[in-house]
Write a protein that holds these residues in place. Structure first.
Motif, short mmCIF file in Angstrom:
data_model
loop_
_atom_site.label_atom_id
_atom_site.label_comp_id
_atom_site.label_asym_id
_atom_site.label_seq_id
_atom_site.Cartn_x
_atom_site.Cartn_y
_atom_site.Cartn_z
N VAL A 3 8.86 11.47 5.61
CA VAL A 3 7.80 11.38 4.81
C VAL A 3 5.95 11.89 4.65
CG1 VAL A 3 6.69 9.97 3.41
CG2 VAL A 3 8.69 9.84 3.57
N ALA A 4 5.75 13.07 5.19
CA ALA A 4 4.82 13.98 5.02
C ALA A 4 2.93 13.33 4.12
CB ALA A 4 4.85 15.22 5.14
N LEU A 5 2.18 12.48 4.77
CA LEU A 5 0.88 12.48 4.50
C LEU A 5 0.42 13.50 3.81
CD1 LEU A 5 0.41 9.13 6.33
CD2 LEU A 5 0.84 9.22 3.68
N SER A 6 0.03 13.90 3.28
CA SER A 6 -0.65 15.08 2.05
C SER A 6 -1.85 14.37 2.77
CB SER A 6 -1.16 15.45 0.89
OG SER A 6 0.57 15.95 0.67
N LEU A 59 0.25 13.76 -4.41
CA LEU A 59 -0.51 12.77 -5.36
C LEU A 59 -0.25 11.50 -3.73
CD1 LEU A 59 -1.21 12.66 -8.52
CD2 LEU A 59 -1.91 14.21 -7.63
N ASN A 60 0.45 11.77 -2.71
CA ASN A 60 1.02 10.63 -1.66
C ASN A 60 1.39 9.19 -2.46
OD1 ASN A 60 0.74 12.01 0.27
ND2 ASN A 60 -1.99 11.32 0.37
N ASP A 61 1.65 9.39 -3.65
CA ASP A 61 2.63 9.11 -4.78
C ASP A 61 3.80 8.43 -4.01
OD1 ASP A 61 3.88 6.97 -6.49
OD2 ASP A 61 2.54 7.67 -8.62
N CYS A 97 4.60 12.51 9.28
CA CYS A 97 3.86 13.67 9.70
C CYS A 97 2.62 13.33 8.64
CB CYS A 97 5.11 15.22 8.58
SG CYS A 97 3.78 16.43 9.18
N ILE A 98 1.67 14.08 9.77
CA ILE A 98 0.05 14.04 9.22
C ILE A 98 0.40 15.91 8.11
CG2 ILE A 98 -2.70 14.15 9.08
CD1 ILE A 98 -1.35 12.29 11.51
N LYS A 99 0.28 16.12 6.53
CA LYS A 99 0.20 17.04 6.65
C LYS A 99 -1.29 17.60 6.24
CE LYS A 99 2.36 19.67 2.21
NZ LYS A 99 3.07 21.16 3.34
N ASP A 100 -1.64 18.67 6.81
CA ASP A 100 -3.24 18.97 6.65
C ASP A 100 -3.45 19.92 6.59
OD1 ASP A 100 -6.31 18.81 6.90
OD2 ASP A 100 -5.94 20.21 9.64
N MET A 101 -2.58 20.33 4.83
CA MET A 101 -2.57 21.89 4.55
C MET A 101 -4.07 22.56 4.52
SD MET A 101 -2.48 18.89 2.29
CE MET A 101 -3.64 18.16 1.22
N LYS A 130 -0.27 3.26 3.94
CA LYS A 130 0.81 4.54 3.78
C LYS A 130 1.95 4.58 4.70
CE LYS A 130 -0.87 5.82 -0.16
NZ LYS A 130 0.36 5.64 -1.50
N ALA A 131 1.32 4.70 5.80
CA ALA A 131 3.00 4.30 7.06
C ALA A 131 3.93 3.22 7.28
CB ALA A 131 1.90 4.72 8.30
N LYS A 132 2.91 1.60 7.43
CA LYS A 132 3.47 0.47 6.69
C LYS A 132 4.59 0.74 5.69
CE LYS A 132 0.25 -1.90 8.65
NZ LYS A 132 -1.11 -2.63 8.61
N MET A 133 4.14 1.48 4.61
CA MET A 133 4.94 1.92 3.45
C MET A 133 6.37 2.41 3.33
SD MET A 133 2.61 1.18 -0.24
CE MET A 133 1.20 2.00 0.63
N ILE A 134 5.25 3.67 4.11
CA ILE A 134 7.63 4.97 4.58
C ILE A 134 8.16 3.70 4.69
CG2 ILE A 134 7.58 7.00 5.46
CD1 ILE A 134 4.47 7.61 4.94
N GLU A 135 7.50 3.45 6.59
CA GLU A 135 8.44 2.96 7.38
C GLU A 135 9.61 1.87 6.67
OE1 GLU A 135 8.32 1.49 12.08
OE2 GLU A 135 6.88 1.14 10.80
#
Length: 472
Positions: free
Chosen positions: A146-149, A124-126, A177-181, A164-169
């Protein structure tokens, strides 16, 4: 004037994990991997992904292998290359949230047995579901990525991804990672997304995609030109289709450009030569379905990952309802919307897919809510990007007697490690066994019994040999 500054793109090789997970249901045994490790170690990959995801379950369930032993053998062989794994956040490698002590111990043992980079994602990208794993990885000296779905929808704006990227940092991750599944990221969108992320964070950006929709190689080209640091590829025999773009093709595509990888095409060709007979064997024995090698444009229409497509077809086959396939595909986006427009990746893809199948087969939408659908509606998996369907949520509350939660569900999960230790005491041969049992209790127990039986055979044979050598 074109920018000619040298910016070599790095390569992460997926042949030992995602490539065979995507194409042959994660069935590559360790004995196929080990003979080529020495050559792969000479390539100069940024990392080799070889563990996590579905490999753990598949080792125990289908291959009768100890996944920890696989990792140790690969670590012994890869002396110069970082090893990477995929980790489902609070769900670890399973399908439900575990207590923090289990997550922390799993990270500790993963690093101790040879993992360098832990790619952590949440369906859920939570990001609350990733914090324990990030902290544990940093404590153990691992690289927390950290991979963002990645998914599509009105809520998934560039601002969404940048925030999301700023929070991950800020959380202490070392790369993103941009996770483009599902292979949804098209070339122009890749340029925009990578440019935006680069403006939001100083962390290295890696791009992971699948060839399912046919655009992945072009997407990589535009992403690299926009500044992406690392791309995920698979050696050609197990590339394309529902896997990743080919390693050799991408290396050749950037050769002589400012993004030149510097990797040796001859060495990569030798590695491909090694895996080609194995690929042919998988085609012959049915492990590799040729359909998985083609382009399926439905993934762009319905946002359904390749693995989810095959799962839907098998579910419908079990119900003798194969003729309902397209109805189910059309139902998937509707269910996804009712559940808050969530990304479709393990386990959310299975949850949405199963609910869509039931909605179609029963001839009535939500005649039955699955337990997992209720759990998403009640907040047990985390916060959804958009609000869930209010009527369905009220029904889930009525059927379960549980009120929706807004806090991290794992905060309610009591420590579990001690309980698991007691339950497997009679079968435990190594510290890591408790983690195998924690994730897949029945599957692990079956494996432990199999392991004991094999050891008994070996001991009996040894005793028999010794008796013959030294007759009384």
């Amino acid at each position: 004037m074109a920018d000619t500054t040298k910016k070599p793109v790095k390569i992460m090789e997926t042949i030992l994990r995602d490539a065979h997970q995507s194409l042959i249901a994660t069935r590559m045994p360790t004995e196929v991997m080990l003979p080529i490790v020495d050559k792969m170690d000479k390539v100069g990959y940024n990392a080799v992904e070889c563990w996590g995801g579905a490999t753990f379950d598949s080792c125990l369930r289908f291959l009768k292998e100890d996944p920890w032993e696989r990792l140790r053998k690969l670590r012994d062989g890869f002396k110069n290359t970082r090893l990477q794994m995929l980790f489902r956040g609070q769900n670890i490698l399973g399908y439900k949230p575990y207590s923090d002590d289990v997550v922390e111990y799993f990270v500790q043992k993963s690093v101790a047995n040879g993992i360098d980079i832990i790619r952590i994602f949440d369906c859920l990208n939570d990001l609350r579901n990733l914090k324990t794993c990030i902290d544990a990885s940093n404590k153990e000296g691992g690289h927390a990525q950290v991979a963002l779905s990645y998914t599509l929808g009105d809520a998934y704006t560039l601002d969404y991804w940048m925030n999301k990227a700023k929070m991950i940092e800020e959380m202490g991750a070392q790369s993103i990672c941009i996770k483009d599944m599902a292979g949804l990221l098209v070339p122009t969108a890749a340029t925009e997304l990578v440019t935006a992320l680069k403006s939001a964070t100083d962390l290295p950006i890696e791009l992971h995609t699948h060839y399912t929709s046919g655009v992945a190689s072009m997407t990589y080209m535009k992403a690299v030109e926009a500044g992406v640091d690392i791309i995920d590829t698979a050696i050609s025999p197990l590339a394309l289709g529902t896997s990743q773009p080919s390693t050799e093709v991408m290396v050749k595509a950037f050769e002589g450009t400012p993004y030149d990888t510097g990797l040796d095409m001859n060495l990569l060709s030798e590695i491909a030569d090694y895996f080609r007979p194995y690929r042919d064997e998988c085609l012959e024995n049915g492990l590799l379905n040729p359909k998985n090698l083609g382009v399926n444009i439905k993934t762009l229409l319905y946002q359904v990952p390749g693995g989810m497509l095959s799962n839907l077809t098998s579910q419908l086959a079990e119900q003798h309802a194969e003729d309902k396939f397209y109805e189910v595909l059309e139902e998937v986006p509707r269910v996804r919307h009712d559940l808050g427009d969530i990304p479709l990746v393990t386990p959310s893809s299975q949850i949405v897919g199963t609910q869509a199948v039931f909605n179609v087969i029963f001839g009535e939408r939500y005649k039955m809510l699955t337990t997992e659908t209720k759990d998403i509606l009640l907040g047990k998996y985390g916060t959804t990007t958009n609000p869930v369907n209010k009527e369905l949520q009220e029904r889930a509350v009525k059927e379960t007697g549980i009120q929706p939660i807004t806090y991290r569900y794992a905060d309610d999960v009591e420590p579990q490690l001690e309980k698991f230790e007691k339950e497997i005491a009679a079968y435990k041969q190594q510290d890591e066994d408790v983690l195998s049992y924690a994730l897949f209790p029945q599957v692990a127990m079956d494996f432990f019994k199999y392991r004991d039986a094999q050891q008994s055979k070996v001991d009996a044979a040894k005793a028999d040999t010794e008796n013959k050598a030294y007759p009384v």
